[in-house]
Design a protein around this motif. Sequence first.
Motif, PDB file in Angstrom:
ATOM      1  N   GLN A   7       0.829  -1.211   0.000  1.00  0.00           N
ATOM      2  CA  GLN A   7       0.000   0.000   0.000  1.00  0.00           C
ATOM      3  C   GLN A   7       0.862   1.261   0.000  1.00  0.00           C
ATOM      4  OE1 GLN A   7      -2.452  -0.874   3.438  1.00  0.00           O
ATOM      5  NE2 GLN A   7      -4.076  -1.746   2.178  1.00  0.00           N
ATOM      6  N   MET A   8       1.984   1.229   0.700  1.00  0.00           N
ATOM      7  CA  MET A   8       2.935   2.340   0.613  1.00  0.00           C
ATOM      8  C   MET A   8       3.434   2.499  -0.823  1.00  0.00           C
ATOM      9  SD  MET A   8       5.416   1.799   3.901  1.00  0.00           S
ATOM     10  CE  MET A   8       5.053   2.456   5.527  1.00  0.00           C
ATOM     11  N   GLU A  62       2.003   1.567  -3.584  1.00  0.00           N
ATOM     12  CA  GLU A  62       0.921   2.107  -4.406  1.00  0.00           C
ATOM     13  C   GLU A  62       0.826   3.621  -4.233  1.00  0.00           C
ATOM     14  OE1 GLU A  62      -3.811   1.145  -5.090  1.00  0.00           O
ATOM     15  OE2 GLU A  62      -3.048   1.287  -3.051  1.00  0.00           O
ATOM     16  N   SER A  63       0.918   4.102  -3.000  1.00  0.00           N
ATOM     17  CA  SER A  63       0.841   5.536  -2.736  1.00  0.00           C
ATOM     18  C   SER A  63       2.002   6.286  -3.399  1.00  0.00           C
ATOM     19  CB  SER A  63       0.855   5.780  -1.225  1.00  0.00           C
ATOM     20  OG  SER A  63       0.724   7.152  -0.918  1.00  0.00           O
ATOM     21  N   ARG A 106       1.480   6.376  -7.238  1.00  0.00           N
ATOM     22  CA  ARG A 106       0.447   7.353  -7.609  1.00  0.00           C
ATOM     23  C   ARG A 106       0.981   8.768  -7.463  1.00  0.00           C
ATOM     24  NH1 ARG A 106      -5.164   4.643  -5.192  1.00  0.00           N
ATOM     25  NH2 ARG A 106      -5.348   3.089  -6.848  1.00  0.00           N
ATOM     26  N   ALA A 107       1.810   9.004  -6.450  1.00  0.00           N
ATOM     27  CA  ALA A 107       2.417  10.335  -6.289  1.00  0.00           C
ATOM     28  C   ALA A 107       3.316  10.662  -7.473  1.00  0.00           C
ATOM     29  CB  ALA A 107       3.208  10.394  -4.980  1.00  0.00           C
ATOM     30  N   GLY A 150       4.521  10.221  -1.514  1.00  0.00           N
ATOM     31  CA  GLY A 150       3.712   9.028  -1.335  1.00  0.00           C
ATOM     32  C   GLY A 150       3.726   8.529   0.091  1.00  0.00           C
ATOM     33  N   ALA A 158       1.711  10.824   2.381  1.00  0.00           N
ATOM     34  CA  ALA A 158       0.255  10.690   2.230  1.00  0.00           C
ATOM     35  C   ALA A 158      -0.273   9.384   2.799  1.00  0.00           C
ATOM     36  CB  ALA A 158      -0.110  10.781   0.746  1.00  0.00           C
ATOM     37  N   PHE A 159       0.594   8.422   3.027  1.00  0.00           N
ATOM     38  CA  PHE A 159       0.124   7.084   3.401  1.00  0.00           C
ATOM     39  C   PHE A 159      -0.262   6.995   4.870  1.00  0.00           C
ATOM     40  CE2 PHE A 159       1.006   2.901   5.181  1.00  0.00           C
ATOM     41  CZ  PHE A 159       0.087   2.141   4.455  1.00  0.00           C
TER      42      PHE A 159
END
Length: 499
Positions: free
Chosen positions: A139-140, A142-143, A146-147, A336, A339-340
Motif C-alpha cells: 500500500q505504501m 501504491e501511494s 500514484r504520487a 507518497g 500521504a500514506f
Amino acid sequence: MADPTTLGRHDSWEGVRAVVAGFGASGAAAVDNLLFLGADVRALAESARPDLLERAELLETLGARIDLHEGATATLPDEADVLVVSPGFRPDAPIIVAARERGIPVWGEVELAWRLRDPEHRAPWLCVTGTNGKTTTVQMLESILRAAGLRCVAAGNVGLPLTEAVMDPDPYDVIAVELSSFQLHYVDTMAAESAAVLNLAEDHLDWYDLPDEVGGAGSVMDRYARDKGRIYHGVERACVYNAADPATEDLVREAEVVEGARAIGFTLGVPGVGMVGVVDDILVDRAFIEQRDSSAAELCTFDDLATTAPHFVANALAAAALARAHGVSQAAVRDGLRAFRPDGHRIAVVAEHDGITWVDDSKATNPHAAGSSLKAFESVVWVAGGLAKGARFDELVQSSRDRLRAVVLLGRDRHVIAEALSRHAPDVPVIDVDSPETGPVVGDAGARMRRVVAAAAGVAREGDTVLLAPGCASMDQFADYAARGDAFAAAVQEFTGTQ
C-alpha cells in the motif's frame, strides 16, 4: 482442443475445460475472466455462504457451472484441462494430487493472471512477500507510484484480484503486487520487474507439514522459505532484501534472475553502497543515485511517516527501493509516504486514558509480527493468543521479556505462549481469561474482550501500553483479525469511557 498452457489473452479459449477450486474473491475473478475468454468453466467450493451464493448466481447467468457444498472439492471432475486453485489448498489436497497424476496443469490465480497480461500493454509487476508487513509495504508502494503520476493498483493478496487488474481494458502503468507463500507455491512463469522479501519467520508451518514426496526435501521452514524465494526468480531490475534478516539475502543469491538485476538491501542503520537506510532520522538512498559511492540522497524524514515504529520504517524503505528501481523520483517517494496512512488494526491507538495507551495491532497474526509491534513500546501489557498455526514463541518471549509488565492470554493455542513465558519469563504475571479458573465466558466475542480489557486494566500502570498483538490467527474465536480488533476497540472505549 487448444493446450491451455499455450494460450493468452488474445487467444480463443473455446473448448478449454477449466476447473476453479475455491470461490473467494480471486476464485470468482478467475471464473469471470475465463468465461470472458470463452472457456467452459466449473467452480467448486466447500461453502455456500450467502456472499458466495450471490457471486454464483451472477456467474451462472454467464455460463459457469458452480458447486458450493461440503465435499465439492474432494475430487477432480473427469472433464478438466486446467485446474486453477485457491492458495488455501495444500499441495497434497486430493484434487491437486489427481490433477498432477493426470498431467493437468495446476495454476494459482496469480499464474493465470500472468499468462493473461496484454502483450501490447504488459504493465510491470513490483512484487512483495515476507512473513510480515506485506500489505503495508504494497500500500505504501501504491501511494508512492500514484504520487509519481502513474496509473497503478495494489493487487494480489490485497486489493484487487490480479486477473481483474491485468484484464482491465484501461491498462495500468504498473501493478504493486502482494504475494503470500501459498500464492507463490502455485507460480510457474511469473517474473517480476523487481521484488522484495521483507523477512522470514515461522508462520503457516502447518500448511507445509507435507510428505517429502509432495513438499520436497528439507524442513517445513525450508519449504516455506523456498516458496517465498520464488518471488525473485526472473527478476529484471532489483531483488530487495532485508539486511537484518540474512535468510532473505540467501534467497537472492539462490535466485535465477535476468542478467543485470541488482541486489538492494534495506536497513534501519546507515546504509552501505547499493542499499537504502536511515541516517539521523532521514530515510536515504545509496542505491539509485550516481554518487552512491560517496553520498546518499534524502527520500523522506521520520516526520513524514505515520509512525516511526521500526517495522513501519523498514516497510517504507522496502517500498521506496522498489519504487526507485522502477525509476520513481525522490520527491514522489517522499510525497507518497507522507500521504500514506496504515489500515485499521495495525498499531492503531484506540484510547489514551489515565496515563495508559491502548493499541490495536490485531493484524499481528504471527510471532514475528507481534515481536515487531512489542519493540515499538517500552512497557507493555501484552494481549495475545488464538490459533498459533504451528508457530513457536520462545524467541519472541526471550527478546521481549524486559518490556512485559504482564500478559493476558486468550484463545485455543494460548498454552503455547504460556509455556514459552514459563520457560523464558517466569516472573512476568500471566492472566488466562479462558482458563477454567476464571470461569466460562458468557455471551459473544464482545464479552470475551470485555474480560480481556478488564484484566489488562487491572495490571497496567501509568506509562504502560496495553497492546493487542496476538501473534496468532483469530478464527478460533472471531470471524477474522478485523473483528477481533473491533471487539478490542469497543471494549476499551466502553471501559475507559472514551466512546
